[in-house]
Design a protein around this motif. Structure first.
Motif, PDB file in Angstrom:
ATOM      1  N   THR A 386     -43.416 -28.008 -31.572  1.00 25.11           N
ATOM      2  CA  THR A 386     -44.873 -28.701 -32.086  1.00 25.11           C
ATOM      3  C   THR A 386     -45.927 -27.550 -31.894  1.00 25.11           C
ATOM      4  OG1 THR A 386     -45.218 -29.658 -30.245  1.00 25.11           O
ATOM      5  CG2 THR A 386     -44.196 -31.019 -31.739  1.00 25.11           C
ATOM      6  N   LYS A 387     -45.763 -26.727 -31.436  1.00 31.63           N
ATOM      7  CA  LYS A 387     -46.842 -25.783 -30.960  1.00 31.63           C
ATOM      8  C   LYS A 387     -47.002 -24.698 -32.192  1.00 31.63           C
ATOM      9  CE  LYS A 387     -45.758 -25.683 -26.129  1.00 31.63           C
ATOM     10  NZ  LYS A 387     -45.147 -25.009 -25.089  1.00 31.63           N
ATOM     11  N   HIS A 388     -48.268 -24.097 -32.138  1.00 32.61           N
ATOM     12  CA  HIS A 388     -48.464 -23.168 -33.144  1.00 32.61           C
ATOM     13  C   HIS A 388     -47.598 -21.710 -32.617  1.00 32.61           C
ATOM     14  CE1 HIS A 388     -50.414 -20.640 -36.440  1.00 32.61           C
ATOM     15  NE2 HIS A 388     -50.740 -19.758 -35.336  1.00 32.61           N
ATOM     16  N   LEU A 389     -46.644 -21.351 -33.616  1.00 31.46           N
ATOM     17  CA  LEU A 389     -46.140 -19.927 -33.170  1.00 31.46           C
ATOM     18  C   LEU A 389     -46.930 -18.823 -33.039  1.00 31.46           C
ATOM     19  CD1 LEU A 389     -42.939 -20.382 -35.621  1.00 31.46           C
ATOM     20  CD2 LEU A 389     -43.105 -21.252 -33.168  1.00 31.46           C
ATOM     21  N   LYS A 390     -47.038 -18.410 -31.703  1.00 35.58           N
ATOM     22  CA  LYS A 390     -47.697 -16.992 -31.399  1.00 35.58           C
ATOM     23  C   LYS A 390     -46.611 -15.866 -31.108  1.00 35.58           C
ATOM     24  CE  LYS A 390     -51.466 -19.455 -29.105  1.00 35.58           C
ATOM     25  NZ  LYS A 390     -52.161 -19.494 -28.138  1.00 35.58           N
ATOM     26  N   THR A 391     -45.396 -16.318 -31.194  1.00 31.48           N
ATOM     27  CA  THR A 391     -44.138 -15.287 -31.040  1.00 31.48           C
ATOM     28  C   THR A 391     -43.167 -15.700 -31.743  1.00 31.48           C
ATOM     29  OG1 THR A 391     -43.024 -14.119 -29.431  1.00 31.48           O
ATOM     30  CG2 THR A 391     -43.469 -16.239 -28.851  1.00 31.48           C
ATOM     31  N   SER A 392     -41.936 -15.196 -31.791  1.00 29.38           N
ATOM     32  CA  SER A 392     -40.994 -15.482 -32.438  1.00 29.38           C
ATOM     33  C   SER A 392     -40.336 -17.131 -32.019  1.00 29.38           C
ATOM     34  CB  SER A 392     -39.733 -14.927 -32.409  1.00 29.38           C
ATOM     35  OG  SER A 392     -39.123 -14.859 -30.859  1.00 29.38           O
ATOM     36  N   LEU A 393     -39.773 -17.881 -33.106  1.00 26.68           N
ATOM     37  CA  LEU A 393     -39.462 -19.156 -32.748  1.00 26.68           C
ATOM     38  C   LEU A 393     -38.501 -19.206 -31.758  1.00 26.68           C
ATOM     39  CD1 LEU A 393     -39.557 -22.150 -33.514  1.00 26.68           C
ATOM     40  CD2 LEU A 393     -37.810 -21.769 -35.329  1.00 26.68           C
ATOM     41  N   GLN A 394     -37.686 -18.203 -31.688  1.00 27.39           N
ATOM     42  CA  GLN A 394     -36.371 -18.059 -30.585  1.00 27.39           C
ATOM     43  C   GLN A 394     -37.191 -18.110 -29.102  1.00 27.39           C
ATOM     44  OE1 GLN A 394     -33.288 -18.022 -31.015  1.00 27.39           O
ATOM     45  NE2 GLN A 394     -32.569 -17.483 -28.903  1.00 27.39           N
ATOM     46  N   HIS A 395     -38.268 -17.438 -28.901  1.00 29.00           N
ATOM     47  CA  HIS A 395     -38.986 -17.403 -27.524  1.00 29.00           C
ATOM     48  C   HIS A 395     -39.991 -18.521 -27.314  1.00 29.00           C
ATOM     49  CE1 HIS A 395     -37.584 -13.078 -27.750  1.00 29.00           C
ATOM     50  NE2 HIS A 395     -36.685 -13.713 -27.242  1.00 29.00           N
ATOM     51  N   THR A 396     -40.208 -19.531 -28.310  1.00 27.40           N
ATOM     52  CA  THR A 396     -41.124 -20.625 -28.324  1.00 27.40           C
ATOM     53  C   THR A 396     -40.645 -21.759 -27.591  1.00 27.40           C
ATOM     54  OG1 THR A 396     -42.187 -19.778 -30.259  1.00 27.40           O
ATOM     55  CG2 THR A 396     -42.840 -22.079 -29.403  1.00 27.40           C
ATOM     56  N   LYS A 397     -40.970 -22.178 -26.377  1.00 23.92           N
ATOM     57  CA  LYS A 397     -40.559 -23.106 -25.835  1.00 23.92           C
ATOM     58  C   LYS A 397     -40.932 -24.772 -26.249  1.00 23.92           C
ATOM     59  CE  LYS A 397     -40.652 -20.979 -21.197  1.00 23.92           C
ATOM     60  NZ  LYS A 397     -40.919 -21.149 -19.886  1.00 23.92           N
ATOM     61  N   GLY A 398     -39.978 -25.632 -26.199  1.00 27.89           N
ATOM     62  CA  GLY A 398     -40.109 -26.757 -26.970  1.00 27.89           C
ATOM     63  C   GLY A 398     -39.709 -27.844 -26.076  1.00 27.89           C
ATOM     64  N   ASP A 399     -39.551 -29.107 -26.457  1.00 26.86           N
ATOM     65  CA  ASP A 399     -39.077 -30.227 -25.573  1.00 26.86           C
ATOM     66  C   ASP A 399     -37.695 -30.858 -26.435  1.00 26.86           C
ATOM     67  OD1 ASP A 399     -41.750 -30.415 -24.396  1.00 26.86           O
ATOM     68  OD2 ASP A 399     -42.517 -31.343 -26.149  1.00 26.86           O
ATOM     69  N   SER A 400     -36.871 -31.119 -25.121  1.00 27.39           N
ATOM     70  CA  SER A 400     -35.692 -31.730 -25.583  1.00 27.39           C
ATOM     71  C   SER A 400     -36.056 -33.191 -26.032  1.00 27.39           C
ATOM     72  CB  SER A 400     -34.608 -31.932 -24.200  1.00 27.39           C
ATOM     73  OG  SER A 400     -34.526 -30.603 -24.099  1.00 27.39           O
ATOM     74  N   VAL A 401     -35.641 -33.711 -27.304  1.00 22.57           N
ATOM     75  CA  VAL A 401     -35.983 -35.025 -27.934  1.00 22.57           C
ATOM     76  C   VAL A 401     -34.549 -35.895 -27.855  1.00 22.57           C
ATOM     77  CG1 VAL A 401     -37.642 -34.122 -29.173  1.00 22.57           C
ATOM     78  CG2 VAL A 401     -35.539 -34.178 -30.287  1.00 22.57           C
ATOM     79  N   GLU A 402     -33.418 -35.325 -27.748  1.00 17.46           N
ATOM     80  CA  GLU A 402     -32.163 -36.191 -28.067  1.00 17.46           C
ATOM     81  C   GLU A 402     -30.894 -35.478 -27.800  1.00 17.46           C
ATOM     82  OE1 GLU A 402     -31.404 -36.283 -32.753  1.00 17.46           O
ATOM     83  OE2 GLU A 402     -32.616 -38.081 -31.853  1.00 17.46           O
ATOM     84  N   SER A 403     -29.924 -36.269 -27.119  1.00 20.60           N
ATOM     85  CA  SER A 403     -28.753 -35.410 -27.202  1.00 20.60           C
ATOM     86  C   SER A 403     -28.047 -35.428 -28.586  1.00 20.60           C
ATOM     87  CB  SER A 403     -27.864 -35.983 -26.253  1.00 20.60           C
ATOM     88  OG  SER A 403     -28.315 -35.957 -25.061  1.00 20.60           O
ATOM     89  N   HIS A 404     -27.095 -34.373 -28.901  1.00 22.00           N
ATOM     90  CA  HIS A 404     -26.478 -34.527 -29.981  1.00 22.00           C
ATOM     91  C   HIS A 404     -25.694 -35.803 -30.404  1.00 22.00           C
ATOM     92  CE1 HIS A 404     -27.321 -30.670 -31.543  1.00 22.00           C
ATOM     93  NE2 HIS A 404     -27.028 -29.818 -30.641  1.00 22.00           N
ATOM     94  N   PRO A 405     -25.852 -36.273 -31.432  1.00 22.92           N
ATOM     95  CA  PRO A 405     -25.002 -37.401 -31.712  1.00 22.92           C
ATOM     96  C   PRO A 405     -23.707 -37.228 -32.247  1.00 22.92           C
ATOM     97  CG  PRO A 405     -26.928 -37.362 -33.233  1.00 22.92           C
ATOM     98  CD  PRO A 405     -26.798 -36.214 -32.371  1.00 22.92           C
ATOM     99  N   GLU A 406     -22.759 -38.153 -32.647  1.00 28.03           N
ATOM    100  CA  GLU A 406     -21.322 -37.703 -33.137  1.00 28.03           C
ATOM    101  C   GLU A 406     -21.446 -36.734 -34.047  1.00 28.03           C
ATOM    102  OE1 GLU A 406     -19.281 -39.975 -30.474  1.00 28.03           O
ATOM    103  OE2 GLU A 406     -18.521 -38.799 -31.944  1.00 28.03           O
ATOM    104  N   LYS A 407     -20.657 -35.513 -33.962  1.00 27.86           N
ATOM    105  CA  LYS A 407     -20.634 -34.810 -35.157  1.00 27.86           C
ATOM    106  C   LYS A 407     -19.781 -35.160 -36.128  1.00 27.86           C
ATOM    107  CE  LYS A 407     -22.995 -31.644 -32.642  1.00 27.86           C
ATOM    108  NZ  LYS A 407     -23.218 -32.418 -31.436  1.00 27.86           N
ATOM    109  N   PHE A 408     -20.484 -34.723 -37.257  1.00 19.75           N
ATOM    110  CA  PHE A 408     -19.816 -35.178 -38.590  1.00 19.75           C
ATOM    111  C   PHE A 408     -19.535 -36.493 -38.749  1.00 19.75           C
ATOM    112  CE2 PHE A 408     -17.903 -32.038 -41.761  1.00 19.75           C
ATOM    113  CZ  PHE A 408     -18.925 -31.269 -41.700  1.00 19.75           C
ATOM    114  N   SER A 409     -19.905 -37.063 -40.100  1.00 15.41           N
ATOM    115  CA  SER A 409     -19.786 -38.397 -40.356  1.00 15.41           C
ATOM    116  C   SER A 409     -18.542 -38.667 -41.004  1.00 15.41           C
ATOM    117  CB  SER A 409     -20.975 -39.001 -41.160  1.00 15.41           C
ATOM    118  OG  SER A 409     -20.957 -38.249 -42.334  1.00 15.41           O
ATOM    119  N   ASP A 410     -18.135 -39.892 -41.660  1.00 14.56           N
ATOM    120  CA  ASP A 410     -16.966 -40.186 -42.374  1.00 14.56           C
ATOM    121  C   ASP A 410     -16.955 -39.216 -43.586  1.00 14.56           C
ATOM    122  OD1 ASP A 410     -16.081 -41.600 -40.213  1.00 14.56           O
ATOM    123  OD2 ASP A 410     -16.464 -43.477 -41.271  1.00 14.56           O
ATOM    124  N   ALA A 411     -18.157 -39.196 -44.211  1.00 15.28           N
ATOM    125  CA  ALA A 411     -18.598 -38.627 -45.534  1.00 15.28           C
ATOM    126  C   ALA A 411     -17.940 -37.136 -45.334  1.00 15.28           C
ATOM    127  CB  ALA A 411     -19.797 -38.811 -45.831  1.00 15.28           C
TER     128      ALA A 411
END
Length: 562
Positions: A386-411
């Motif tokens: 959510t921060k304004h990028l002052k460097t590359s997105l790769q090196h910007t720290k963020g918050d862990s919001v959720e674990s990965h759900p089940e990969k790939f649905s029936d579709a």
């Protein structure tokens, strides 16, 4: 409410989401609150008759006072002690009197008030008038009696004496007088008219709250007693008493009643020291045999009775009933508010229940223009930036919001069943174990923020993102990436799954396949299409998809930050 087109909104219904807590404590709180609200609603519905349409009363009053009193000098009957009404819906009864008899227009000494006492003619100003004087000064100072001189006035002589009211009151026996109050009322909304005179009216009755509550004949002494006043004390200087008639009527046939209720109270301030009580003056005039006019001046004290009529009538109305019930239903929602407030405010600050309740009930939605979601192949969670990028997105720290759900649905699975290999079980080392396999950059031109060696240079900070957080093999080299994201057959199946009649032989088929590949990657790595518009695809993956399904002019829009 979800966004929808004008026609689509007409065909949809949105229901509120409810979170159910399995808790005996909070369930008891809810039911106690519901029982309390239900009892209150039932009480007001029945006792206050909220199911009825209401109308206010229109009233008229007519009174008749009866009684005879005797003093040392005369007999006082109704014509003597009752005066014309001083106000609407009121009557006045004389209880005390000061008479100044045989007054003629002459010159005579003024009553010895402070401004009228004099010692010589110089103290008196001819033509002078004071608001407390009885006449106009002639300019002479004359004897009022053997000891006092006052200014002479032209007035009705002898002038009125300004002594106090007699004690006890002259007509103290007037407490035995009676008054008949005839009250006619009308409710215009229901075209209903009635009066306080009962059909079986007994003319010899006298009002009593217990034995004769509907009798319209009142004894004056009883009225003052009901108003918590002593008649003998009030009779000396007078006062104002209110007679309240309250009509509370129900005009429904199954529960009809419409009878007056009487109450009494004193209306004037009996504690005041200036101008207490109630009094006024009037005169009776006569002609002498010589044609000269003579009068008797009366200063009378008495009790003014003001009849005050209040009332409402009600009659069943289905609209009023539905409106009231509808408004009361919202009160049951207060239980949720009270319990939520209790959990949020009264629970311990670090209570697990409070934290769990907050996570389940509240979902924070940030400004979409300031939100980016990132997923790394070597981390098992989605990262929120959510921060304004002052460097590359790769090196910007963020918050862990959720674990990965089940990969790939029936579709998606239905579109990958054309392969005999199991994409999940085959070669498991191609996925998370990749973070253990380190390799050096494959190109000297590799960007500083790239950890897989497959990313391309870009000046846009929000596109400076790799598929990995640490050095390792690129996700684009995984067989799963090939099958789930780049496979033409699978992408076509996914497109046809959504649009069965889609023409896949058109000139812009690469654009459709490229956009579908982006969505497949997002669904694979982020687990949901809810984040589709704010997820950033790593540079290596983005360019791998573009190289596989290139655009004709080679110009790509990329991720939009605003």
């Amino acid at each position: 409410m979800a966004a929808c087109g004008s026609l689509e909104c007409l065909r949809t219904y949105d229901s509120s989401k409810v979170i159910r807590f399995q808790s005996l404590k909070y369930a008891c709180m809810k039911w106690i609150f519901h029982i309390f609200v239900g009892a209150y609603v039932g009480y007001t519905l029945i006792i206050d008759r909220r199911y009825q349409e209401k109308d206010n009363v229109i009233s008229s009053i007519h009174t008749k006072v009866k009684g005879v009193a005797q003093t040392d000098e005369r007999i006082w009957d109704t014509a003597e002690y009752t005066m014309p009404m001083q106000a609407i819906d009121s009557f006045f009864v004389i209880t005390n009197v000061i008479m100044t008899e045989n007054q003629l227009q002459r010159r005579c000494p003024e009553y010895p008030i402070a401004k009228a006492i004099c010692s010589s003619d110089k103290s008196c100003e001819k033509g002078s008038v004071d608001h407390q004087s009885n006449g106009i000064q002639t300019g002479r100072c004359v004897n009022y009696n053997a000891t006092i001189k006052t200014c002479e006035v032209m007035a009705w002589c002898p002038v009125e004496s300004q002594k106090g009211a007699p004690v006890p009151a002259v007509l103290k026996s007037s407490e035995d007088f009676t008054v008949l109050i005839k009250n006619n009322i009308h409710f215009p909304k229901f075209n209903y008219t009635t009066q306080n005179i009962p059909l079986n009216f007994n003319t010899s009755c006298t009002f009593n709250k217990i034995t004769s509550p509907l009798c319209p004949i009142f004894r004056l002494g009883d009225i003052l007693q009901a108003a918590n006043e002593n008649f003998s004390e009030v009779a000396v200087e007078g006062g104002i008493i209110g007679i309240e008639i309250n009509w509370d009527c129900s005009l429904d046939k199954w529960f009809y009643y419409c009878s007056p209720k009487y109450d009494f109270r004193r209306l004037d301030d009996k504690t005041t020291s200036k101008y207490p009580g109630f009094n006024f003056r009037f005169a009776k005039y006569y002609k002498l045999p010589n044609g000269e006019e003579q009068r008797t001046l009366f200063k009378v004290y008495g009790i003014r009775f003001d009849v005050l009529v209040f009332g409402t009538a009600g009659k069943f109305d289905i609209i009023e009933l539905v409106t009231y019930i509808g408004s009361m239903i919202s009160y049951f929602g207060l239980a949720v508010f009270v319990i939520d407030s209790y959990i949020s405010c009264c629970s311990c600050c670090k209570s697990p229940v409070k934290e769990y309740h907050f996570r389940k009930k509240y979902e924070t939605v940030l400004n979409p223009r300031q939100v980016m979601y990132v997923s790394y192949v070597d981390e098992p969670h989605v990262t929120l930036i959510t921060k304004h990028l002052k460097t590359s997105l790769q090196h910007t720290k963020g918050d862990s919001v959720e674990s990965h759900p089940e990969k790939f649905s029936d579709a998606v699975n239905c579109c990958t069943n054309n392969s005999d290999r199991d994409p999940v079980t085959e070669e498991p080392e191609e996925m998370y174990p990749l973070q253990k396999r380190r390799q050096k950059a494959s190109s000297p031109d590799r960007p500083a923020w790239c950890c897989c060696g497959k990313c391309q240079l870009t000046e846009k900070r929000h596109e400076q993102l790799c598929c990995r957080r640490k050095e390792g093999k690129c996700i684009t080299t995984s067989p799963l990436f090939e099958r789930l994201v780049l496979s033409r057959d699978n992408l076509k199946d996914a497109l046809l799954y959504k649009e069965p009649l889609l023409d896949l032989n058109s000139t812009n088929v690469n654009d459709k396949l490229r956009h579908c590949a982006f969505k497949q990657y997002i669904h694979w790595r982020f687990g949901s299409f809810d984040l589709e518009h704010r997820t950033v695809i790593p540079s290596c993956c983005r360019w791998k998809i573009r190289d596989t399904y290139p655009k004709a002019d080679g110009k790509y829009t990329g991720f939009k930050t605003t």
